[in-house]
Design an enzyme around this catalytic site. Structure first.
Site, PDB file in Angstrom:
ATOM      1  N   ARG A 142      -5.030  10.509   4.762  1.00  0.00           N
ATOM      2  CA  ARG A 142      -3.904  11.476   4.961  1.00  0.00           C
ATOM      3  C   ARG A 142      -2.903  11.612   3.786  1.00  0.00           C
ATOM      4  NH1 ARG A 142      -2.719  12.968   8.884  1.00  0.00           N
ATOM      5  NH2 ARG A 142      -0.587  13.571   8.342  1.00  0.00           N
ATOM      6  N   LYS A 154       0.679  -1.128  -0.058  1.00  0.00           N
ATOM      7  CA  LYS A 154       0.087   0.045   0.157  1.00  0.00           C
ATOM      8  C   LYS A 154       0.894   1.319   0.013  1.00  0.00           C
ATOM      9  CE  LYS A 154      -1.321   1.435   4.139  1.00  0.00           C
ATOM     10  NZ  LYS A 154      -1.106   2.868   4.570  1.00  0.00           N
ATOM     11  N   ASN A 155       1.966   1.347   0.711  1.00  0.00           N
ATOM     12  CA  ASN A 155       2.826   2.523   1.056  1.00  0.00           C
ATOM     13  C   ASN A 155       3.777   2.655  -0.064  1.00  0.00           C
ATOM     14  OD1 ASN A 155       1.394   2.992   3.171  1.00  0.00           O
ATOM     15  ND2 ASN A 155       2.975   2.531   4.667  1.00  0.00           N
ATOM     16  N   ARG A 180       1.040  14.322  13.408  1.00  0.00           N
ATOM     17  CA  ARG A 180       1.258  14.009  11.974  1.00  0.00           C
ATOM     18  C   ARG A 180       1.229  15.334  11.097  1.00  0.00           C
ATOM     19  NH1 ARG A 180      -0.870   8.347   9.848  1.00  0.00           N
ATOM     20  NH2 ARG A 180       0.951   8.529   8.415  1.00  0.00           N
ATOM     21  N   PRO A 181       2.006  16.514  11.286  1.00  0.00           N
ATOM     22  CA  PRO A 181       2.112  17.713  10.615  1.00  0.00           C
ATOM     23  C   PRO A 181       2.691  17.553   9.394  1.00  0.00           C
ATOM     24  CG  PRO A 181       3.863  17.590  12.262  1.00  0.00           C
ATOM     25  CD  PRO A 181       3.002  16.380  12.479  1.00  0.00           C
ATOM     26  N   ILE A 182       2.600  18.231   8.434  1.00  0.00           N
ATOM     27  CA  ILE A 182       3.330  18.386   6.996  1.00  0.00           C
ATOM     28  C   ILE A 182       4.076  19.501   6.974  1.00  0.00           C
ATOM     29  CG2 ILE A 182       1.360  17.146   6.091  1.00  0.00           C
ATOM     30  CD1 ILE A 182       0.339  19.918   4.863  1.00  0.00           C
ATOM     31  N   ASP A 183       4.533  19.974   8.147  1.00  0.00           N
ATOM     32  CA  ASP A 183       5.240  21.442   7.932  1.00  0.00           C
ATOM     33  C   ASP A 183       6.496  21.068   7.149  1.00  0.00           C
ATOM     34  OD1 ASP A 183       5.946  19.570  10.177  1.00  0.00           O
ATOM     35  OD2 ASP A 183       7.589  21.068  10.708  1.00  0.00           O
ATOM     36  N   LEU A 184       7.146  19.988   7.121  1.00  0.00           N
ATOM     37  CA  LEU A 184       8.525  19.718   6.318  1.00  0.00           C
ATOM     38  C   LEU A 184       8.108  19.631   4.878  1.00  0.00           C
ATOM     39  CD1 LEU A 184      10.133  17.159   8.794  1.00  0.00           C
ATOM     40  CD2 LEU A 184      10.240  19.603   8.756  1.00  0.00           C
ATOM     41  N   ASP A 240       5.599   0.605  11.921  1.00  0.00           N
ATOM     42  CA  ASP A 240       4.530  -0.363  11.477  1.00  0.00           C
ATOM     43  C   ASP A 240       4.609  -1.542  11.834  1.00  0.00           C
ATOM     44  OD1 ASP A 240       4.307   1.557   8.336  1.00  0.00           O
ATOM     45  OD2 ASP A 240       3.865   2.130  10.303  1.00  0.00           O
ATOM     46  N   LEU A 279       8.718   7.335  16.607  1.00  0.00           N
ATOM     47  CA  LEU A 279       8.390   8.054  15.456  1.00  0.00           C
ATOM     48  C   LEU A 279       7.064   8.787  15.690  1.00  0.00           C
ATOM     49  CD1 LEU A 279      10.455   6.066  14.081  1.00  0.00           C
ATOM     50  CD2 LEU A 279       9.146   6.639  12.086  1.00  0.00           C
ATOM     51  N   ARG A 327      -8.384  -0.756   5.443  1.00  0.00           N
ATOM     52  CA  ARG A 327      -7.432   0.391   4.851  1.00  0.00           C
ATOM     53  C   ARG A 327      -6.333  -0.158   4.240  1.00  0.00           C
ATOM     54  NH1 ARG A 327      -6.833   5.821   7.945  1.00  0.00           N
ATOM     55  NH2 ARG A 327      -5.596   5.997   5.808  1.00  0.00           N
ATOM     56  N   CYS A 333      -4.970  12.227  13.549  1.00  0.00           N
ATOM     57  CA  CYS A 333      -4.713  10.934  13.230  1.00  0.00           C
ATOM     58  C   CYS A 333      -4.774  10.077  14.413  1.00  0.00           C
ATOM     59  CB  CYS A 333      -3.661  10.388  12.303  1.00  0.00           C
ATOM     60  SG  CYS A 333      -3.042   8.970  12.165  1.00  0.00           S
TER      61      CYS A 333
HETATM   62  C1  EPZ Z   1       4.514   7.162   6.239  1.00  0.00           C
HETATM   63  O1  EPZ Z   1       3.804   7.946   6.915  1.00  0.00           O
HETATM   64  C2  EPZ Z   1       3.706   5.548   6.302  1.00  0.00           C
HETATM   65  N1  EPZ Z   1       2.521   5.849   5.439  1.00  0.00           N
HETATM   66  C3  EPZ Z   1       3.127   5.264   7.813  1.00  0.00           C
HETATM   67  O2  EPZ Z   1       2.712   4.113   7.850  1.00  0.00           O
HETATM   68  C4  EPZ Z   1       4.460   4.976   8.532  1.00  0.00           C
HETATM   69  O3  EPZ Z   1       4.256   4.874   9.830  1.00  0.00           O
HETATM   70  C5  EPZ Z   1       5.504   6.301   8.362  1.00  0.00           C
HETATM   71  O4  EPZ Z   1       5.721   6.769   7.018  1.00  0.00           O
HETATM   72  C6  EPZ Z   1       6.741   6.183   9.157  1.00  0.00           C
HETATM   73  O5  EPZ Z   1       7.455   5.127   8.708  1.00  0.00           O
HETATM   74  C7  EPZ Z   1       2.627   5.936   4.035  1.00  0.00           C
HETATM   75  O6  EPZ Z   1       3.598   5.689   3.742  1.00  0.00           O
HETATM   76  C8  EPZ Z   1       1.492   6.146   3.167  1.00  0.00           C
HETATM   77  P1  EPZ Z   1       6.762  10.513   8.090  1.00  0.00           P
HETATM   78  P2  EPZ Z   1       4.359   9.610   6.822  1.00  0.00           P
HETATM   79  O7  EPZ Z   1       6.157  11.726   7.303  1.00  0.00           O
HETATM   80  O8  EPZ Z   1       5.075   9.721   5.406  1.00  0.00           O
HETATM   81  C9  EPZ Z   1       6.919  13.707  11.612  1.00  0.00           C
HETATM   82  C10 EPZ Z   1       0.796   2.644   7.825  1.00  0.00           C
HETATM   83  O9  EPZ Z   1       0.454   2.014   9.071  1.00  0.00           O
HETATM   84  N2  EPZ Z   1       6.618  14.662  10.529  1.00  0.00           N
HETATM   85  O10 EPZ Z   1       8.035   9.558   7.695  1.00  0.00           O
HETATM   86  O11 EPZ Z   1       3.064  10.271   7.189  1.00  0.00           O
HETATM   87  C11 EPZ Z   1       5.617  12.802  11.667  1.00  0.00           C
HETATM   88  O12 EPZ Z   1       4.820  13.681  12.718  1.00  0.00           O
HETATM   89  C12 EPZ Z   1       1.338   4.055   8.121  1.00  0.00           C
HETATM   90  O13 EPZ Z   1       0.820   2.098   6.676  1.00  0.00           O
HETATM   91  C13 EPZ Z   1       6.855  15.934  10.830  1.00  0.00           C
HETATM   92  O14 EPZ Z   1       7.145  16.373  12.031  1.00  0.00           O
HETATM   93  O15 EPZ Z   1       5.309   9.538   8.065  1.00  0.00           O
HETATM   94  C14 EPZ Z   1       6.087  11.666  12.377  1.00  0.00           C
HETATM   95  O16 EPZ Z   1       6.555  11.839  13.843  1.00  0.00           O
HETATM   96  C15 EPZ Z   1       1.177   4.523   9.329  1.00  0.00           C
HETATM   97  N3  EPZ Z   1       6.588  16.895   9.725  1.00  0.00           N
HETATM   98  C16 EPZ Z   1       7.374  11.353  11.570  1.00  0.00           C
HETATM   99  O17 EPZ Z   1       7.763  12.685  11.177  1.00  0.00           O
HETATM  100  C17 EPZ Z   1       6.313  16.593   8.729  1.00  0.00           C
HETATM  101  O18 EPZ Z   1       6.154  17.398   7.852  1.00  0.00           O
HETATM  102  C18 EPZ Z   1       7.648  10.549  10.562  1.00  0.00           C
HETATM  103  O19 EPZ Z   1       6.400  10.767   9.721  1.00  0.00           O
HETATM  104  C19 EPZ Z   1       6.393  15.276   8.406  1.00  0.00           C
HETATM  105  C20 EPZ Z   1       6.566  14.323   9.178  1.00  0.00           C
END
Ligand code: EPZ
Length: 424
Positions: free
Chosen positions: A92, A22-23, A121-125, A307, A329, A399, A116
């Site tokens: 998301r 999926k990912n 899970r912000p998107i600031d980065l 995960d 994480l 999902r 969530c």
């Molecule tokens: C991906 O989510 C996966 N989802 C998640 O899988 C997985 O748990 C996660 O990566 C970590 O490996 C998909 O690929 C669709 P991140 P993603 O951005 O991209 C912080 C599942 O079970 N962060 O790597 O959203 C965030 O809050 C799902 O299949 C910021 O602070 O994860 C987290 O603490 C759940 N600012 C950490 O980074 C940002 O702009 C990692 O998040 C982005 C992220």
């Protein structure tokens, strides 16, 4: 709504095929917006999140011909650049259309993904990276409005934290940008690697694929022509079934799986006493009679995956000693603890550390899924709990797992999907 009813105690046997990841599929589906030519994606998992993102493409004007595992996508006639709340709030990962829409059309509006269960899970980065590439970003009314009327330009991006989605959005945006983009502290999960490989196979030069430093040579808005792409196997689904085998002390074989992608999980299972026979595309697990306790710390790939945290916690409930699990994480990824304790587990939480104490038996009960991976952890525990367990709210499970009850039944588990009938 559906729920799963599981009678504990069955041994598992035989083999099952692992579905597409999926990912990996989600960012690849978003990346098809970088092209105006028809392309075929195969080995798609039959899960809700995939159907949701394909629906978003059609809402943007894309043409999608989709059967269970293959999608033919044609985004030559995109006529909307707005990813609405109704879709993004369901999933998301829809935020992954932000980079490609902005890079191709110079403007887009994407609903902010809601909160969530597992964390803020912000998107600031994501947004900081796109601004560095020349985007003007405004957040209003729950939407991200992004503009780059003259297109995006290459930039040097340093991620404060490793972000899978942030890396994927930035790679897709950089593919059509003018000039060179370097991403330092990039994610290197196998799903990020496949996205980069698909974009590189379309003629975009990318250096450092599979490392934490990526350099992308953009095409200055020349659209891409993708090759037909087969989605890689789902390493989290594979790890989940290895955990099912471990908790039931069963020997099973996984086919269509890439053992290289799950080395951290397999290494931990070896510490717990499991042994493996591995070939190019199969893994056979031989669990011990008694599971040994281990300590886990989740971290980015290739470390132990967040995960897999919930699923390993379920297995460690049956270990013959105490295990400590640290979740680094996400700030709230222990929602499965209280539900596992309802089944008789003895797990204590202190901040982002869970202490899993040994117990004699688990006993069937009604439990509630709270998020995708927590759901599968409850199913694993139910496989060995005495009596009947009902796992409710399994829309979370649907999902991200392709026919979980069908695959477990085929391995010999007593599990059925039933319809909720309100009693009170
Ligand atoms: C991906 O989510 C996966 N989802 C998640 O899988 C997985 O748990 C996660 O990566 C970590 O490996 C998909 O690929 C669709 P991140 P993603 O951005 O991209 C912080 C599942 O079970 N962060 O790597 O959203 C965030 O809050 C799902 O299949 C910021 O602070 O994860 C987290 O603490 C759940 N600012 C950490 O980074 C940002 O702009 C990692 O998040 C982005 C992220």
């Amino acid at each position: 709504m559906d729920y799963l009813q599981i009678e504990g105690g069955a041994k598992l046997h035989g083999s099952i095929s692992i579905s597409g990841a999926k990912n990996a599929a989600l960012p690849i589906i978003a990346a098809t917006l970088l092209s105006d030519k028809e392309l075929e994606l195969s080995n798609l998992p039959h899960v809700v999140d995939i159907r949701t993102l394909l629906k978003l493409l059609t809402m943007l004007g894309g043409k999608v011909d989709y059967n269970d595992n293959v999608a033919i996508i044609d985004n030559s006639h995109i006529n909307s650049h707005k990813a609405v709340y109704e879709i993004v709030s369901q999933m998301r990962a829809s935020i992954l259309v932000l980079g490609p829409l902005l890079a191709r059309f110079g403007e887009c509006e994407v609903s902010l993904p809601g909160g969530c269960a597992i964390g803020q899970r912000p998107i600031d980065l994501h947004l900081k990276a796109l601004e560095a590439m020349g985007a003007h970003i405004e957040i209003r009314g729950g939407y991200v409005r992004a503009e780059a009327p003259n297109g995006l330009h290459g930039a040097k991006i340093v991620f404060d934290k490793i972000t899978v989605g942030g890396t994927e959005n930035t790679v897709m945006a950089a593919a059509l940008a003018k000039g060179v983009t370097t991403i330092i502290n990039a994610a290197k999960e196998p799903e990020v690697v496949q996205l980069c490989e698909m974009i590189a196979a379309a003629g975009v030069k990318i250096e450092g694929i599979g490392t934490n430093e990526l350099t992308i040579y953009g095409t200055d808005r020349e659209l891409l022509t993708f090759q037909p792409t087969r989605i890689i196997p789902d390493r989290i689904e594979a790890g989940t079934y290895l955990c099912a085998a471990a908790i039931t002390h069963s020997s099973i074989t996984l086919t269509d799986v890439d053992a290289h992608h799950i080395r951290a999980s397999m290494n931990k299972l070896e510490e717990m006493g499991c042994r493996f026979d591995i070939t190019e595309e199969t893994i056979t697990i031989h669990p011990p009679e008694v599971i040994k306790p281990v300590n886990l710390v989740t971290t980015e790939y290739p470390g132990f995956p967040t995960d897999m945290q919930a699923q390993f916690m379920a297995v460690l409930v049956k270990a013959n000693g105490e295990s400590l699990i640290e979740e680094t994480l996400f700030e709230n990824r222990f929602m499965h603890v209280s539900e596992l304790n309802r089944l008789g587990a003895d797990i204590w939480l202190k901040g982002n550390i869970a202490a899993v104490h040994p117990i004699e038996e688990l006993y069937g009960a009604d439990v509630m899924a709270t998020d995708l991976r927590a759901s599968s952890a409850l199913v694993l525990a139910a496989l060995v709990a005495k009596g009947t367990t009902n796992v409710h709210r399994i829309y979370h499970l649907d999902r991200g797992y392709d026919n979980l009850e069908g695959k477990l039944s085929a391995l010999g588990a007593n599990i059925v999907r039933l319809k909720e009938t309100p009693k009170y």
